[in-house]
Write a protein that holds these residues in place. Structure first.
Motif, mmCIF file in Angstrom:
data_model
loop_
_atom_site.group_PDB
_atom_site.id
_atom_site.type_symbol
_atom_site.label_atom_id
_atom_site.label_comp_id
_atom_site.label_asym_id
_atom_site.label_seq_id
_atom_site.Cartn_x
_atom_site.Cartn_y
_atom_site.Cartn_z
ATOM 1 N N ARG A 35 0.848 -1.188 0.000
ATOM 2 C CA ARG A 35 0.000 0.000 0.000
ATOM 3 C C ARG A 35 0.887 1.242 0.000
ATOM 4 O O ARG A 35 1.828 1.350 0.789
ATOM 5 C CB ARG A 35 -0.906 0.021 1.225
ATOM 6 C CG ARG A 35 -1.918 -1.111 1.277
ATOM 7 C CD ARG A 35 -2.804 -0.953 2.502
ATOM 8 N NE ARG A 35 -3.670 -2.103 2.701
ATOM 9 C CZ ARG A 35 -4.846 -2.270 2.119
ATOM 10 N NH1 ARG A 35 -5.308 -1.342 1.301
ATOM 11 N NH2 ARG A 35 -5.570 -3.347 2.353
ATOM 12 N N ARG A 36 0.545 2.189 -0.857
ATOM 13 C CA ARG A 36 1.292 3.438 -0.908
ATOM 14 C C ARG A 36 0.899 4.341 0.260
ATOM 15 O O ARG A 36 -0.220 4.304 0.759
ATOM 16 C CB ARG A 36 1.025 4.167 -2.234
ATOM 17 C CG ARG A 36 1.511 3.429 -3.471
ATOM 18 C CD ARG A 36 3.017 3.338 -3.544
ATOM 19 N NE ARG A 36 3.628 4.640 -3.656
ATOM 20 C CZ ARG A 36 3.924 5.236 -4.830
ATOM 21 N NH1 ARG A 36 3.646 4.623 -5.954
ATOM 22 N NH2 ARG A 36 4.473 6.421 -4.852
ATOM 23 N N GLY A 37 1.863 5.163 0.689
ATOM 24 C CA GLY A 37 1.577 6.198 1.670
ATOM 25 C C GLY A 37 1.391 5.720 3.093
ATOM 26 O O GLY A 37 0.830 6.443 3.913
ATOM 27 N N GLN A 38 1.881 4.505 3.412
ATOM 28 C CA GLN A 38 1.708 3.974 4.754
ATOM 29 C C GLN A 38 3.001 3.908 5.548
ATOM 30 O O GLN A 38 3.017 4.199 6.742
ATOM 31 C CB GLN A 38 1.089 2.579 4.681
ATOM 32 C CG GLN A 38 -0.302 2.559 4.090
ATOM 33 C CD GLN A 38 -1.257 3.434 4.879
ATOM 34 O OE1 GLN A 38 -1.413 3.256 6.091
ATOM 35 N NE2 GLN A 38 -1.884 4.396 4.211
ATOM 36 N N VAL A 39 4.085 3.498 4.908
ATOM 37 C CA VAL A 39 5.359 3.313 5.591
ATOM 38 C C VAL A 39 6.456 3.999 4.770
ATOM 39 O O VAL A 39 6.615 3.718 3.572
ATOM 40 C CB VAL A 39 5.702 1.823 5.770
ATOM 41 C CG1 VAL A 39 7.024 1.672 6.532
ATOM 42 C CG2 VAL A 39 4.578 1.098 6.501
ATOM 43 N N PHE A 40 7.187 4.865 5.436
ATOM 44 C CA PHE A 40 8.270 5.601 4.793
ATOM 45 C C PHE A 40 9.574 5.321 5.525
ATOM 46 O O PHE A 40 9.582 5.079 6.734
ATOM 47 C CB PHE A 40 7.986 7.107 4.807
ATOM 48 C CG PHE A 40 6.738 7.500 4.065
ATOM 49 C CD1 PHE A 40 6.805 7.898 2.736
ATOM 50 C CD2 PHE A 40 5.498 7.450 4.689
ATOM 51 C CE1 PHE A 40 5.645 8.249 2.047
ATOM 52 C CE2 PHE A 40 4.336 7.797 4.001
ATOM 53 C CZ PHE A 40 4.417 8.193 2.674
ATOM 54 N N ARG A 41 10.671 5.374 4.795
ATOM 55 C CA ARG A 41 12.006 5.249 5.373
ATOM 56 C C ARG A 41 12.782 6.525 5.052
ATOM 57 O O ARG A 41 12.526 7.188 4.045
ATOM 58 C CB ARG A 41 12.726 4.020 4.824
ATOM 59 C CG ARG A 41 12.796 3.951 3.310
ATOM 60 C CD ARG A 41 13.683 2.813 2.825
ATOM 61 N NE ARG A 41 15.089 3.047 3.200
ATOM 62 C CZ ARG A 41 16.074 2.200 2.921
ATOM 63 N NH1 ARG A 41 15.815 1.061 2.289
ATOM 64 N NH2 ARG A 41 17.316 2.475 3.280
ATOM 65 N N SER A 42 13.759 6.857 5.919
ATOM 66 C CA SER A 42 14.412 8.152 5.732
ATOM 67 C C SER A 42 15.748 8.202 6.456
ATOM 68 O O SER A 42 16.070 7.359 7.302
ATOM 69 C CB SER A 42 13.507 9.274 6.258
ATOM 70 O OG SER A 42 14.048 10.550 5.978
ATOM 71 N N ASP A 43 16.542 9.221 6.092
ATOM 72 C CA ASP A 43 17.632 9.655 6.945
ATOM 73 C C ASP A 43 17.026 10.586 8.001
ATOM 74 O O ASP A 43 15.809 10.732 8.081
ATOM 75 C CB ASP A 43 18.737 10.340 6.127
ATOM 76 C CG ASP A 43 18.194 11.324 5.078
ATOM 77 O OD1 ASP A 43 17.005 11.213 4.714
ATOM 78 O OD2 ASP A 43 18.953 12.188 4.614
#
Length: 254
Positions: A35-43
């Motif tokens: 699903r788009r827009g549910q889990v994000f990864r980042s610095d």
């Protein structure tokens, strides 16, 4: 959230921010896409511009899971309105080991730093599984279903392995997991002047990711824990029921 290309999520102050579902091939169990827009990864998120903050607000993020160590969080603190921060501290080790080697007069070669990175990934699998278990507990929290972001400082090692574990738990093929992992080399912007005491070729090993690093983690899972099918329930608490709940929440309907 509209189904837009990943480039639409690019931020000025967090170069490695991206939707975990946006990588090509992120198709899980039963051929179901994430699903788009549910889990994000980042610095880390301490350098966001006002435009970045507005973009994140538009995503509806409610939670930020921070793998940085105590000193890292203190040195680059951030606050996002409406976003609850959770510390899942994994203290950094590689730079400290490199600096200790320099102080002792030893040369920092590419093989030496590569070995330190392999040690790091084995340690993440064997010694930090409780933090990844906490990550999955947040992902499965029925009391808070808001979209979330997880991150560390560069979003490449602690975050990279966390992303790989999520994708693998959802049934994403390993080649697609590797593709997501290696995207850091296209996305993450580091300051080349950092740590002038460390040779540049050694720094390039530190600030980039390699297939061999992730392979080392997966090898540790297979060798030390009997494979992913045992590691997920025994070390991360992902019972068959939990895996089904994870798929129901984060995979689109088939």
């Amino acid at each position: 959230m509209p189904d837009t290309p990943d480039d639409a999520l690019r931020l000025s102050g967090a170069s490695n921010f991206r939707d975990l579902a946006a990588s090509p091939g992120t198709v899980g169990h039963g051929g179901r896409p994430l699903r788009r827009g549910q889990v994000f990864r980042s610095d880390h998120l301490a350098g966001l511009t006002e435009a970045d903050r507005a973009a994140i607000a538009a995503l509806g993020l409610g939670r930020a899971l921070d793998f940085r160590g105590v000193a890292e969080r203190a040195a680059a603190a951030y606050d996002l309105p409406g976003v609850t921060q959770h510390a899942l501290s994994i203290e950094p080790t590689v730079v400290q080991h490199m600096q200790a080697l320099v102080a002792s007069g030893q040369a920092l070669t590419v093989p030496t730093v590569t070995g330190l990175m392999h040690d790091l990934y084995r340690g993440l699998v064997n010694d930090q599984s409780h933090r990844f278990a906490e990550l999955f507990a947040h992902l499965l929290d029925e009391a808070d279903t808001r979209p979330l972001v997880f991150h560390c400082t560069a979003g490449k090692d602690r975050t990279g392995l966390a992303a790989a574990l999520i994708l693998l738990a959802l049934g994403v093929p390993r080649d697609a997991v590797l593709h997501d992992y290696l995207l850091t080399n296209e996305r993450y912007s580091f300051m080349p002047g950092e740590h002038p005491e460390i040779p540049r070729d050694a720094l390039m090993v530190l600030w980039r990711v390699q297939q061999g690093f992730l392979d080392e983690a997966l090898l540790a899972i297979d060798r030390d824990h009997g494979g992913l099918d045992r590691y997920l329930p025994q070390r991360l608490g992902l019972t068959p029921a939990a895996l089904q709940a994870l798929a129901a929440r984060y995979l689109a309907e088939g």
